[in-house]
Design a protein around this motif. Structure first.
Motif, PDB file in Angstrom:
ATOM      1  N   ARG A  91       0.834  -1.209   0.000  1.00  0.00           N
ATOM      2  CA  ARG A  91       0.000   0.000   0.000  1.00  0.00           C
ATOM      3  C   ARG A  91       0.867   1.258   0.000  1.00  0.00           C
ATOM      4  O   ARG A  91       0.617   2.198  -0.756  1.00  0.00           O
ATOM      5  N   ILE A  92       1.885   1.266   0.855  1.00  0.00           N
ATOM      6  CA  ILE A  92       2.778   2.419   0.910  1.00  0.00           C
ATOM      7  C   ILE A  92       3.507   2.583  -0.419  1.00  0.00           C
ATOM      8  O   ILE A  92       3.646   3.703  -0.942  1.00  0.00           O
ATOM      9  N   GLU A  93       3.949   1.464  -0.985  1.00  0.00           N
ATOM     10  CA  GLU A  93       4.687   1.507  -2.250  1.00  0.00           C
ATOM     11  C   GLU A  93       3.830   2.067  -3.379  1.00  0.00           C
ATOM     12  O   GLU A  93       4.283   2.911  -4.167  1.00  0.00           O
ATOM     13  N   ILE A  94       2.575   1.631  -3.464  1.00  0.00           N
ATOM     14  CA  ILE A  94       1.686   2.095  -4.537  1.00  0.00           C
ATOM     15  C   ILE A  94       1.351   3.573  -4.366  1.00  0.00           C
ATOM     16  O   ILE A  94       1.359   4.349  -5.337  1.00  0.00           O
ATOM     17  N   MET A  95       1.074   3.995  -3.143  1.00  0.00           N
ATOM     18  CA  MET A  95       0.755   5.410  -2.916  1.00  0.00           C
ATOM     19  C   MET A  95       1.959   6.299  -3.208  1.00  0.00           C
ATOM     20  O   MET A  95       1.827   7.384  -3.790  1.00  0.00           O
ATOM     21  N   THR A  96       3.145   5.849  -2.815  1.00  0.00           N
ATOM     22  CA  THR A  96       4.360   6.610  -3.105  1.00  0.00           C
ATOM     23  C   THR A  96       4.586   6.697  -4.612  1.00  0.00           C
ATOM     24  O   THR A  96       4.954   7.752  -5.147  1.00  0.00           O
ATOM     25  N   LEU A  97       4.359   5.584  -5.307  1.00  0.00           N
ATOM     26  CA  LEU A  97       4.496   5.549  -6.759  1.00  0.00           C
ATOM     27  C   LEU A  97       3.540   6.535  -7.426  1.00  0.00           C
ATOM     28  O   LEU A  97       3.938   7.312  -8.307  1.00  0.00           O
ATOM     29  N   LEU A  98       2.286   6.520  -7.015  1.00  0.00           N
ATOM     30  CA  LEU A  98       1.288   7.398  -7.633  1.00  0.00           C
ATOM     31  C   LEU A  98       1.615   8.870  -7.394  1.00  0.00           C
ATOM     32  O   LEU A  98       1.460   9.708  -8.288  1.00  0.00           O
ATOM     33  N   HIS A  99       2.087   9.185  -6.198  1.00  0.00           N
ATOM     34  CA  HIS A  99       2.469  10.581  -5.921  1.00  0.00           C
ATOM     35  C   HIS A  99       3.650  10.986  -6.793  1.00  0.00           C
ATOM     36  O   HIS A  99       3.667  12.091  -7.360  1.00  0.00           O
ATOM     37  N   ARG A 100       4.612  10.110  -6.940  1.00  0.00           N
ATOM     38  CA  ARG A 100       5.789  10.430  -7.775  1.00  0.00           C
ATOM     39  C   ARG A 100       5.383  10.620  -9.235  1.00  0.00           C
ATOM     40  O   ARG A 100       5.850  11.555  -9.900  1.00  0.00           O
TER      41      ARG A 100
END
Length: 345
Positions: A181-190
């Protein structure tokens, strides 16, 4: 400020059944800007999925104005929409027999035409998308072999190759473990920041939305949508208003929902990281972390293994773990009774 990718004025969303209208939410007005990750929050039944389907043109708005890049959404052809709006749904893809590369390549269909032939430029865009979501090493793996987090990355890459200025995601972290979840949210923000895309997702993950969202939309039936930066919404009291229910309160000091309002203050000071987690333990046990004051129990956090408790009646005790601290406070509470006598605690 850059021009909004989406503009809605007095929008009403819902369904038409014959001559009848079922209005889910009305009087919605908002803007969605490029370079921002926006998180849509609200309880089940408040119309989050209905709003996303309306923005994706999967169903029409009942009334109001909805513009995408300053053009009415209703004026877009299907081909124009597919080049403007990318959609990633919650449902797991059933394309297990396709390789990652083949599945992502399907996202180029709006640009390749009926026969779907890929040229050099198409292949380059696909490879860039795989690299952007860090899934290139799985390009020739079958989709069925992927973890849930990897599969979600592939679907995001598929949306990226559409080269859309707008990407809509319906609960993209719903079935993922905490790290994914953290990885996907970080990816989307980037991706929003680096590729100047407007990305809107619905989620129930309050903590991650506050941490990663540039803008939050708070949605609840029967009231206007609240839009703004997470910090502005928290400090304005919007979160307490939207999420506070009987027996549940939003604590603006921690950004978390609690089952009941902690009423007994305990002073906490010292090392930031240790103080934060000591405060988390206090809240869980019905206390409110506060600044250090005379006449109450105070805790000085020198390090994770040096917790000094100063008692209101005098005296000190040194503890080495948060578990010991919680045990000590619980013992004192039992000794003095269950009333909120702060001076005795």
């Amino acid at each position: 400020m850059e021009k909004a990718v989406i503009t809605a004025n007095d929008l009403c969303i819902g369904y038409r059944q014959g001559k009848q209208e079922k209005r889910i939410h009305e009087h919605l007005s908002f803007r969605l800007y490029p370079g921002e990750l926006t998180c849509l929050l609200g309880a089940n039944g408040t119309g989050k999925s209905t709003l996303l389907r309306t923005l994706a043109a999967s169903q029409p708005a009942l009334s109001g104005e909805l513009f995408v890049q300053e053009k009415p959404l209703s004026a877009y052809s299907e081909k124009e929409r597919s080049r403007t709006i990318g959609v990633v749904l919650t449902d797991k893809t059933q394309a297990g027999g396709l390789t990652v590369y083949e599945l992502v390549a399907l996202g180029r269909q709006p640009h390749t035409g009926f026969f779907g032939r890929l040229n050099k430029t198409d292949h380059s865009i696909i490879e860039e998308a795989l690299e952007a979501v860090s899934i290139s090493h799985k390009a020739h793996s079958y989709t069925a072999e992927l973890s849930d987090g990897e599969r979600q990355k592939v679907m995001i890459a598929k949306a990226l190759v559409q080269e859309c200025p707008l990407i809509l995601l319906d609960e993209p972290t719903a079935f993922l473990d905490v790290v994914s979840r953290i990885e996907i949210m970080t990816l989307l923000h980037r991706l929003a920041v680096e590729q100047k895309k407007a990305i809107l997702l619905s989620t129930h993950d309050l903590d991650l939305a506050i941490q990663m969202g540039d803008c939050l939309w708070l949605q609840e039936k029967g009231r206007p949508m609240a839009c703004g930066a997470p910090e502005d919404l928290i400090m304005s009291g919007a979160f307490e208003s939207f999420f506070g229910k009987e027996g549940i309160v939003f604590d603006p000091a921690t950004g978390k929902l609690n089952t009941e309002a902690p009423t007994s203050p305990i002073g906490v000071e010292g090392d930031f990281l240790t103080s934060y987690w000591v405060g988390n333990a206090l809240i869980r046990n019905g206390y409110r972390p506060s600044s250090v004051k005379e006449g109450q129990l105070n805790i000085t956090c020198k390090s994770p293994h040096e917790l000094v408790v100063a008692f209101p009646e005098g005296g000190r005790e040194e503890l080495r773990t948060v578990a010991e601290l919680v045990s000590l406070i619980s013992m004192r509470k039992s000794f003095y009774g269950h009333g909120n006598n702060v001076s005795r605690l």
